[in-house]
Motif scaffolding. Structure first.
Motif, PDB file in Angstrom:
ATOM      1  N   SER A 103      72.829  62.592  64.677  1.00 44.41           N
ATOM      2  CA  SER A 103      72.351  62.723  66.613  1.00 44.41           C
ATOM      3  C   SER A 103      72.937  64.139  66.436  1.00 44.41           C
ATOM      4  O   SER A 103      71.984  64.762  67.063  1.00 44.41           O
ATOM      5  CB  SER A 103      72.504  61.604  67.917  1.00 44.41           C
TER       6      SER A 103
ATOM      7  N   ILE B 174      64.756  62.339  68.540  1.00 51.26           N
ATOM      8  CA  ILE B 174      66.207  62.233  67.256  1.00 51.26           C
ATOM      9  C   ILE B 174      67.036  63.754  67.814  1.00 51.26           C
ATOM     10  O   ILE B 174      66.517  64.724  67.408  1.00 51.26           O
ATOM     11  CB  ILE B 174      65.914  62.217  65.848  1.00 51.26           C
TER      12      ILE B 174
ATOM     13  N   ALA C 225      72.203  64.604  73.281  1.00 50.81           N
ATOM     14  CA  ALA C 225      72.001  63.695  71.895  1.00 50.81           C
ATOM     15  C   ALA C 225      72.692  62.503  72.091  1.00 50.81           C
ATOM     16  O   ALA C 225      71.779  61.603  71.016  1.00 50.81           O
ATOM     17  CB  ALA C 225      72.150  64.044  70.710  1.00 50.81           C
TER      18      ALA C 225
END
Length: 144
Positions: free
Chosen positions: A37, A68, A95
């Protein structure tokens, strides 16, 4: 089955896989998910300032609501100061938000610290469901 175990190699400042007895070690799926991530380049938003035309990102994210990776890559050429440290915190929270949304963790706390003149420390604390304790992951970058 568990994912291949990834870890942050402090000496080389990269993520890598762990090996053991002639094979890749598996396990620690949450640590691997956090590393992916953070260190996969998320596509830049329309309002992000970039050099050139490459907005990066993964082609599979085209048209998706959730992307992503992180936008930490946008900070690589910036002068290390408090505003960059704050952006890094914001990008990390963005994220890792999916971990909270999907119920993988209960909470994520992000803190940065500048070690002048050239190092940014990042501490991520998260709490797993059913646990009272936080787990920390620590990263640092050296600005050139």
């Amino acid at each position: 089955m568990s994912d291949i175990s990834s870890f942050w190699d402090i000496e080389r400042l990269v993520a890598d896989w762990r090996e053991g007895k002639g094979d890749l070690i598996n396990g620690n799926d949450l640590q691997t998910a956090i590393i992916i991530s953070l260190f996969t380049d998320r596509v830049a938003r329309d309002d992000d300032v970039i050099d050139g035309d490459d907005r990066r990102g993964w082609w599979g994210d085209l048209g998706e609501e959730h992307n992503i990776g992180s936008r930490l890559w946008l900070l690589r050429r910036k002068k290390l100061d408090q505003s960059v440290a704050q952006k890094a915190e914001d990008y990390v929270r963005e994220a890792l938000q999916w971990l909270i949304t999907d119920g993988v963790v209960l909470s994520v706390t992000v803190a940065t610290q500048i070690v002048y003149p050239r190092q940014l420390n990042l501490v991520i604390s998260y709490q797993k469901p059913g646990s009272r304790d936080d787990t920390d992951m620590r990263f640092f970058w050296v600005w050139e």
